[in-house]
Design a protein around this motif. Structure first.
Motif, short mmCIF file in Angstrom:
data_model
loop_
_atom_site.label_atom_id
_atom_site.label_comp_id
_atom_site.label_asym_id
_atom_site.label_seq_id
_atom_site.Cartn_x
_atom_site.Cartn_y
_atom_site.Cartn_z
N PHE A 50 -3.95 -9.62 -3.14
CA PHE A 50 -3.72 -10.37 -1.92
C PHE A 50 -3.72 -9.41 -0.74
O PHE A 50 -3.64 -8.18 -0.92
N ASP A 51 -3.81 -9.96 0.47
CA ASP A 51 -3.96 -9.09 1.64
C ASP A 51 -2.71 -9.09 2.52
O ASP A 51 -1.70 -9.73 2.19
N GLY A 52 -2.80 -8.37 3.64
CA GLY A 52 -1.64 -8.21 4.51
C GLY A 52 -1.15 -9.50 5.13
O GLY A 52 0.06 -9.68 5.34
N GLU A 53 -2.05 -10.40 5.46
CA GLU A 53 -1.62 -11.68 6.01
C GLU A 53 -0.81 -12.46 4.99
O GLU A 53 0.19 -13.12 5.33
N VAL A 54 -1.21 -12.41 3.73
CA VAL A 54 -0.47 -13.11 2.69
C VAL A 54 0.90 -12.48 2.48
O VAL A 54 1.90 -13.19 2.29
N MET A 55 0.99 -11.15 2.54
CA MET A 55 2.29 -10.51 2.45
C MET A 55 3.19 -10.99 3.59
O MET A 55 4.40 -11.20 3.42
N ARG A 56 2.60 -11.20 4.73
CA ARG A 56 3.36 -11.70 5.88
C ARG A 56 3.90 -13.11 5.61
O ARG A 56 5.00 -13.46 6.06
N ILE A 57 3.14 -13.92 4.91
CA ILE A 57 3.61 -15.25 4.54
C ILE A 57 4.74 -15.15 3.53
O ILE A 57 5.74 -15.87 3.62
N PHE A 58 4.62 -14.22 2.58
CA PHE A 58 5.73 -13.98 1.66
C PHE A 58 6.97 -13.51 2.44
O PHE A 58 8.10 -13.86 2.10
N ARG A 91 -15.79 -0.56 0.89
CA ARG A 91 -14.73 -1.21 1.67
C ARG A 91 -13.56 -0.25 1.66
O ARG A 91 -12.94 0.00 0.63
N ALA A 92 -13.27 0.32 2.82
CA ALA A 92 -12.29 1.39 2.90
C ALA A 92 -10.88 0.90 2.61
O ALA A 92 -10.52 -0.24 2.94
N GLY A 93 -10.08 1.74 2.00
CA GLY A 93 -8.67 1.47 1.83
C GLY A 93 -7.89 2.03 3.01
O GLY A 93 -8.46 2.57 3.96
N SER A 94 -6.58 1.90 2.94
CA SER A 94 -5.74 2.41 4.02
C SER A 94 -4.38 2.77 3.46
O SER A 94 -3.78 1.99 2.72
N ALA A 95 -3.92 3.96 3.82
CA ALA A 95 -2.62 4.42 3.33
C ALA A 95 -1.48 3.93 4.22
O ALA A 95 -0.32 3.90 3.79
N GLY A 96 -1.78 3.55 5.45
CA GLY A 96 -0.74 3.14 6.39
C GLY A 96 -0.67 1.64 6.56
O GLY A 96 -1.41 0.87 5.94
N ASN A 97 0.26 1.22 7.41
CA ASN A 97 0.41 -0.20 7.71
C ASN A 97 -0.70 -0.66 8.65
O ASN A 97 -1.13 0.07 9.54
N GLY A 98 -1.14 -1.88 8.44
CA GLY A 98 -2.14 -2.48 9.30
C GLY A 98 -1.51 -3.39 10.34
O GLY A 98 -0.29 -3.34 10.57
N PRO A 99 -2.28 -4.24 10.97
CA PRO A 99 -1.77 -5.07 12.05
C PRO A 99 -0.71 -6.08 11.62
O PRO A 99 0.04 -6.57 12.48
N ASN A 100 -0.63 -6.38 10.34
CA ASN A 100 0.38 -7.34 9.88
C ASN A 100 1.72 -6.70 9.57
O ASN A 100 2.62 -7.37 9.05
N GLY A 101 1.85 -5.42 9.90
CA GLY A 101 3.12 -4.74 9.68
C GLY A 101 3.33 -4.32 8.24
O GLY A 101 4.46 -4.06 7.82
N CYS A 102 2.26 -4.26 7.47
CA CYS A 102 2.31 -3.87 6.06
C CYS A 102 0.94 -3.33 5.70
O CYS A 102 0.05 -3.22 6.55
N ALA A 103 0.74 -2.99 4.44
CA ALA A 103 -0.58 -2.53 4.00
C ALA A 103 -1.59 -3.66 4.16
O ALA A 103 -1.24 -4.84 4.19
N ASN A 104 -2.85 -3.30 4.24
CA ASN A 104 -3.89 -4.32 4.41
C ASN A 104 -4.20 -5.05 3.11
O ASN A 104 -4.67 -6.20 3.15
#
Length: 497
Positions: A50-58, A91-104
């Motif tokens: 799942f992605d960062g937007e879904v984590m935001r819903i959780f 498709r690049a990964g990311s070690a930091g938080n993205g725009p949703n305030g969590c990993a992407n």
């Protein structure tokens, strides 16, 4: 047996999408009935991403910390390799938080997630869950729906009543069949063998996902979470499927990476990857969400994500209608808002599938040549954007998912706002006189946030405030009372439009 109680919403299907919707509606105080024909959570792996937007819903369910404990961030990305091991696309990964305030991106084991979601649902006494209960009939009345259900435990027929019914009942949805909503085929239908293993020792496998674009045998490898790994193998025209799923033949296909001495095979099953989207997500008091409304090939890991987004879009609209605060025309915006993004995501998955599933050697060679000539070999997910609906279509920012900053005290935006409308501004804003503007029946909060990200975003939009919906999408921006009133009037709340 007939249950005389009138439920606000009946949810058919208690997978992750149904459980998320039940949790969101439950915490809003609605009387919810959940029906599922199974006796318990399906114990084997299914969705893994799942992605960062879904984590935001959780997060909006109060589950972020618990979900973090059972998942891992996808920091290594996804690599598309040809038969020679050459990288075609990334498709690049990311070690930091993205725009949703969590990993992407996150990887997880679905049964673990379902436990958390069901625990949240169980914490709401206004939500009733009935397992071993299979929906067999729907009859829509003027102000409610009658549900006929077969109880597999008592082998008896039962009836329930609900104001609205949401079918989260999967690809073979009974609710969708009853609605008569046809499925549009977006161009991909292919069988793949999917199997999961549990490592017994440390095996040197890549930390990132690999799409093996080998015309002789397309494959996918995923590093899931903990000692879980997944392979997906395309079923070829001359394959004997009964032979293909036998463990000894699976291990032969994997011998260059792993041996049966190093891992236990947890399951192996042949799936048909589809690219389908329903035409008609709402008909009267019946609605669809998740796989009942759309099915995407798994090459982007967006199947679960799309369904969770459906739940986040739908719950607050149902709440407003059932509370008598909004016209039910608000429900017609559910499909129009969500369908556009689902089409885009499925379209990208189908395109990636065409890259992976190339089995003609000459076409594969041409594909490889084309990618070698392309200086940019990185692709990105489509930005979450609503289709036509409840947002200002004249503004560039309207309909976009707003990012999640933190205030000076380190509190995240969503935790400040809750599941409400919000007017977000900085202390420098020239706020209009809000007396008489903010309606009593619209759950809306005024939030001041003096972080540089919010200030810059508003300055770039030449705005003093932004109005956010309960699902964190931008209703619109403005600078004065007239613009605020115009934005609020876009939402058909009683007394506003």
């Amino acid at each position: 047996m007939t249950d005389k109680k009138l439920y606000d919403v009946a949810i058919i299907g208690y997978g992750p999408v149904g459980a998320t919707l039940a949790g969101l509606l439950g915490q809003e105080g609605l009387k919810v009935l959940v029906l599922d024909r199974e006796a318990a959570i399906y114990p084997l792996p299914r969705a893994i991403h799942f992605d960062g937007e879904v984590m935001r819903i959780f997060q909006s369910l109060g589950l972020k910390d618990k979900v973090l404990e059972i998942s891992r961030p996808g920091i290594h990305g996804m690599h598309f390799l040809n038969a020679e091991g050459e990288t075609l696309l990334v498709r690049a990964g990311s070690a930091g938080n993205g725009p949703n305030g969590c990993a992407n991106n996150y990887y997880f084991h679905q049964p673990h997630l379902e436990v958390l979601l069901r625990e949240k649902v169980a914490s709401h006494p206004n939500v009733t869950v009935k397992l071993k209960s299979e929906l067999t009939g729907l009859q829509e009345q003027n102000d409610h729906v009658v549900l006929t259900v077969h109880n597999h435990q008592t082998q008896s027929s039962e009836q329930y009543q609900a104001k609205y019914v949401v079918g989260c009942d999967g690809a073979r949805s009974f609710v969708r069949t009853t609605m008569g909503s046809p499925m549009e085929n977006l161009g991909l239908r292919q069988q793949w063998l999917v199997f999961d293993v549990l490592l017994k020792e440390d095996v040197q496998l890549p930390p990132y996902t690999i799409q093996h674009c080998d015309p002789a045998r397309p494959m996918t490898y995923c590093n899931v979470v903990g000692n879980r790994r997944r392979w997906e193998i395309m079923v070829m025209p001359d394959d004997n499927q009964e032979e293909l799923v036998k463990p000894e033949n699976i291990w032969k296909m994997l011998e260059r990476w792993i041996s049966p001495e190093q891992a236990d095979l947890e399951r192996a099953v042949i799936y048909t990857f589809n690219s389908l989207i329903a035409e008609g997500w709402r008909k009267g008091r019946l609605m669809l969400a998740g796989d009942a409304a759309h099915q995407t090939p798994p090459f982007l890991g967006q199947g679960l994500c799309a369904g969770i987004r459906d739940a986040a879009n739908l719950y607050w609209k149902l709440k407003a209608v059932i509370a008598g605060n909004a016209s039910d025309v608000i429900l017609d915006t559910y499909e129009s808002e969500r369908s556009a993004h689902v089409h885009e995501v499925i379209g990208l998955a189908v395109y990636l599938g065409s890259i992976i599933q190339t089995t003609d050697p000459e076409k594969a060679a041409e594909r490889d040549r084309r990618f070698r000539e392309d200086a940019s070999r990185e692709f990105f997910m489509p930005v979450s954007k609503l289709g036509e609906g409840l947002w200002d279509g004249q503004q560039q920012a309207g309909g976009q998912l707003f990012f999640q900053p933190k205030n000076e005290q380190g509190i995240a935006l969503d935790d400040l706002v809750g599941n409400r409308f919000a007017i977000l501004h900085t202390s420098q804003a020239r706020l209009p006189n809000l007396t008489g503007v903010l309606p009593e029946n619209m759950d809306i909060v005024l939030v001041q946030m003096d972080c540089k990200e919010v200030g810059k975003w508003l300055a770039d939009k030449n705005a003093d405030f932004v109005v956010l919906r309960p699902d964190r999408y931008v209703l619109g921006t403005g600078k004065n009372e007239a613009q605020l009133q115009a934005l609020l009037s876009l939402v058909p709340y009683c007394g506003l439009s």
